[in-house]
Design a protein around this motif. Structure first.
Motif, PDB file in Angstrom:
ATOM      1  N   PRO A  88      21.817 -35.799  -8.682  1.00  0.00           N
ATOM      2  CA  PRO A  88      21.832 -37.036  -9.472  1.00  0.00           C
ATOM      3  C   PRO A  88      22.770 -36.918 -10.657  1.00  0.00           C
ATOM      4  O   PRO A  88      22.681 -35.982 -11.450  1.00  0.00           O
ATOM      5  N   SER A 117      20.565 -41.256  -9.771  1.00  0.00           N
ATOM      6  CA  SER A 117      20.138 -40.995 -11.149  1.00  0.00           C
ATOM      7  C   SER A 117      19.378 -42.186 -11.724  1.00  0.00           C
ATOM      8  O   SER A 117      19.692 -43.341 -11.426  1.00  0.00           O
ATOM      9  N   THR A 166      13.165 -34.854 -13.586  1.00  0.00           N
ATOM     10  CA  THR A 166      13.953 -33.925 -14.387  1.00  0.00           C
ATOM     11  C   THR A 166      13.124 -33.447 -15.576  1.00  0.00           C
ATOM     12  O   THR A 166      12.647 -34.256 -16.380  1.00  0.00           O
ATOM     13  N   ASP A 278      20.910 -26.068  -7.824  1.00  0.00           N
ATOM     14  CA  ASP A 278      22.241 -26.598  -8.109  1.00  0.00           C
ATOM     15  C   ASP A 278      22.844 -25.853  -9.281  1.00  0.00           C
ATOM     16  O   ASP A 278      22.195 -25.051  -9.946  1.00  0.00           O
ATOM     17  N   GLY A 280      27.184 -25.154 -10.148  1.00  0.00           N
ATOM     18  CA  GLY A 280      28.360 -24.359  -9.821  1.00  0.00           C
ATOM     19  C   GLY A 280      28.657 -24.181  -8.350  1.00  0.00           C
ATOM     20  O   GLY A 280      29.549 -23.402  -8.001  1.00  0.00           O
ATOM     21  N   ARG A 282      30.612 -24.671  -5.402  1.00  0.00           N
ATOM     22  CA  ARG A 282      31.958 -25.199  -5.155  1.00  0.00           C
ATOM     23  C   ARG A 282      32.534 -24.733  -3.817  1.00  0.00           C
ATOM     24  O   ARG A 282      33.579 -25.222  -3.386  1.00  0.00           O
ATOM     25  N   LYS A 302      29.193 -32.161 -10.206  1.00  0.00           N
ATOM     26  CA  LYS A 302      30.535 -32.509 -10.690  1.00  0.00           C
ATOM     27  C   LYS A 302      31.542 -32.805  -9.581  1.00  0.00           C
ATOM     28  O   LYS A 302      32.317 -33.753  -9.707  1.00  0.00           O
TER      29      LYS A 302
HETATM   30  C1  FMN Z   1      28.322 -36.075 -15.091  1.00  0.00           C
HETATM   31  C2  FMN Z   1      26.939 -35.559 -14.870  1.00  0.00           C
HETATM   32  C3  FMN Z   1      25.853 -36.390 -15.039  1.00  0.00           C
HETATM   33  C4  FMN Z   1      24.573 -35.931 -14.796  1.00  0.00           C
HETATM   34  N1  FMN Z   1      23.521 -36.801 -14.888  1.00  0.00           N
HETATM   35  C5  FMN Z   1      22.278 -36.363 -14.564  1.00  0.00           C
HETATM   36  C6  FMN Z   1      21.189 -37.271 -14.563  1.00  0.00           C
HETATM   37  O1  FMN Z   1      21.335 -38.460 -14.822  1.00  0.00           O
HETATM   38  N2  FMN Z   1      19.966 -36.782 -14.252  1.00  0.00           N
HETATM   39  C7  FMN Z   1      19.764 -35.459 -13.937  1.00  0.00           C
HETATM   40  O2  FMN Z   1      18.631 -35.064 -13.668  1.00  0.00           O
HETATM   41  N3  FMN Z   1      20.794 -34.599 -13.906  1.00  0.00           N
HETATM   42  C8  FMN Z   1      22.027 -35.014 -14.209  1.00  0.00           C
HETATM   43  N4  FMN Z   1      23.067 -34.134 -14.142  1.00  0.00           N
HETATM   44  C9  FMN Z   1      22.840 -32.766 -13.636  1.00  0.00           C
HETATM   45  C10 FMN Z   1      23.019 -32.716 -12.114  1.00  0.00           C
HETATM   46  O3  FMN Z   1      21.977 -33.378 -11.459  1.00  0.00           O
HETATM   47  C11 FMN Z   1      23.036 -31.281 -11.582  1.00  0.00           C
HETATM   48  O4  FMN Z   1      21.921 -30.580 -12.075  1.00  0.00           O
HETATM   49  C12 FMN Z   1      24.309 -30.515 -11.926  1.00  0.00           C
HETATM   50  O5  FMN Z   1      25.411 -31.374 -12.081  1.00  0.00           O
HETATM   51  C13 FMN Z   1      24.621 -29.496 -10.842  1.00  0.00           C
HETATM   52  O6  FMN Z   1      25.661 -28.659 -11.220  1.00  0.00           O
HETATM   53  P1  FMN Z   1      27.204 -28.875 -10.780  1.00  0.00           P
HETATM   54  O7  FMN Z   1      27.657 -30.104 -11.459  1.00  0.00           O
HETATM   55  O8  FMN Z   1      27.850 -27.644 -11.310  1.00  0.00           O
HETATM   56  O9  FMN Z   1      27.265 -28.975  -9.293  1.00  0.00           O
HETATM   57  C14 FMN Z   1      24.360 -34.576 -14.410  1.00  0.00           C
HETATM   58  C15 FMN Z   1      25.466 -33.736 -14.262  1.00  0.00           C
HETATM   59  C16 FMN Z   1      26.748 -34.202 -14.473  1.00  0.00           C
HETATM   60  C17 FMN Z   1      27.910 -33.279 -14.267  1.00  0.00           C
END
Ligand code: FMN
Ligand code: 7N5
Length: 352
Positions: A88, A117, A166, A278, A280, A282, A302
């Motif tokens: 999300p 999200s 969350t 989750d 990193g 890639r 990301k």
């Molecule tokens: C731009 C962005 C927005 C995010 N928004 C939320 C969110 O609204 N709710 C949530 O639980 N996690 C949010 N996250 C965390 C992601 O769900 C997830 O835990 C994390 O991005 C995973 O790592 P990665 O980006 O390295 O793959 C967000 C992450 C990013 C990068």
């Protein structure tokens, strides 16, 4: 914008997820890029999420029949063709004008589960209308239980099959890069499910998890577990699963990489509930490593945002296709034909 930025995206040039970030950045506003790309404070955890995967070496087996690779799994009664979900992430319309609709279309084309999200910039009914793959919902609980109950019921009514609650965000982290650019949503982009500015539920406790269970009719996962003691409490609380996550290093800086936190959590949970991870991810080898250390599946954040920003729905699909292909390569090259074959023995232990 210069003419280079206006050229249509060429997804065929993308061979891995790292190639994507500069391509996406060139199409994003500075504010959107900084929002997606940044972590909290000094971004140690952001870097560790990657370094920890890179530091794990693999221990392949040869002369194994890998002509029939099988990446399928069953999770909370749902059949997934491969163990990669869309994490999300908030505010997709700042990344692409089609926002969450493009994400849902891209996920569907890749047969991936999309965790929407709470901070979606598109109403759930509109997303549900275009989705051809499974939807889950990420919940930020508010102190207003009636509101939260309505939100859960709305998500369920729109077909969301699981709830990721969350729990690592009682407050947002020290997001210095977002502060520097004065991050704010552009005019005209709103978050229909969170009409008020983020009012984090700082008072959320395990008692609320019991209440959530009484309200929800779909499996509940707690997202943002790093401590084995909390993993134990999650099992005791009777949730369906947990997501080992450090929020991509966006909240508390200097917590460990998720892949470093995973083994102790796997040990404590001892198979009682599924563990997702989750942070990193890639490369296909990262997915393999997470599964080897006890995850049932992983989520990607990301890179999906960057895929969306660069190529809309097709960009999202491309990210998932690349990761899925790389996972299959990693399985073939380590001699693991099924997910069940990916056990700890695929991790190189230098002292053995
Ligand atoms: C731009 C962005 C927005 C995010 N928004 C939320 C969110 O609204 N709710 C949530 O639980 N996690 C949010 N996250 C965390 C992601 O769900 C997830 O835990 C994390 O991005 C995973 O790592 P990665 O980006 O390295 O793959 C967000 C992450 C990013 C990068
Ligand atoms: C105020 C939106 C919070 C979304 C989120 O969880 C994140 O940006 O990491």
């Amino acid at each position: 914008m210069n003419s280079h930025q206006q050229a249509p995206p060429d997804l065929s040039t993308l061979v891995n997820l790292f190639d994507l970030e500069p391509l996406a950045a060139a199409r994003m506003t500075t504010m959107a890029y900084e929002y997606v790309a940044s972590g909290a404070a000094d971004e140690f955890t952001v870097r560790w999420n990657r370094q920890a995967f890179d530091a794990i070496r693999l221990n392949p087996r040869v002369l194994v029949d890998v002509s029939q690779l099988d990446t399928r799994l069953s999770l909370f009664g749902q059949e997934l063709p491969y163990p990669i979900l869309i994490a999300p992430t908030a505010f997709h319309k700042i990344m692409h004008p089609d926002g969450e609709l493009a994400t849902a279309r891209g996920a569907g084309a890749a047969s991936a589960t999309y965790v929407i999200s709470s901070f979606t910039t598109t109403p759930l009914d509109d997303i549900a209308r275009v989705a051809s793959g499974p939807l889950w919902f990420q919940l930020y609980m508010s102190n207003d239980r009636a509101y939260t109950r309505d939100l859960i019921q709305h998500a369920e009514a729109q077909g969301c099959r699981a709830l990721c609650v969350t729990v690592d965000t009682p407050v947002l982290g020290a997001r210095n890069r977002q502060q520097r650019v004065g991050f704010a949503l552009p005019d005209g982009i709103t978050t229909p499910l969170m009409p008020n500015a983020m009012a984090p539920s700082t008072s959320l406790t395990w008692h609320d998890v019991a209440w959530l269970k009484s309200v929800a009719n779909v499996p509940i996962l707690l997202k943002g577990i790093l401590n084995p003691d909390d993993a134990e409490l999650a099992v005791q609380a009777g949730v369906a699963g947990i997501i080992v996550s450090n929020h991509s290093g966006r909240n508390l800086d200097t917590v460990p990489a998720t892949i470093d936190a995973l083994p102790r959590i796997t040990e404590r949970v001892a198979g009682r509930i599924p563990i997702l991870l989750d942070g990193g991810i890639r490369r296909g080898t990262d997915v393999l490593k997470a599964i080897a250390l006890g995850a049932s599946a992983v989520l990607v954040g990301k890179p999906i945002c960057f895929g969306l920003a660069y190529g809309g729905a097709a960009g999202v699909t491309k990210v998932l296709d690349i990761l899925r292909d790389e996972l299959e390569l990693a399985m073939a090259l380590t001699g693991r034909a099924t997910l069940a074959d990916i056990d700890e023995s695929v991790i190189w232990r230098s002292n053995r």
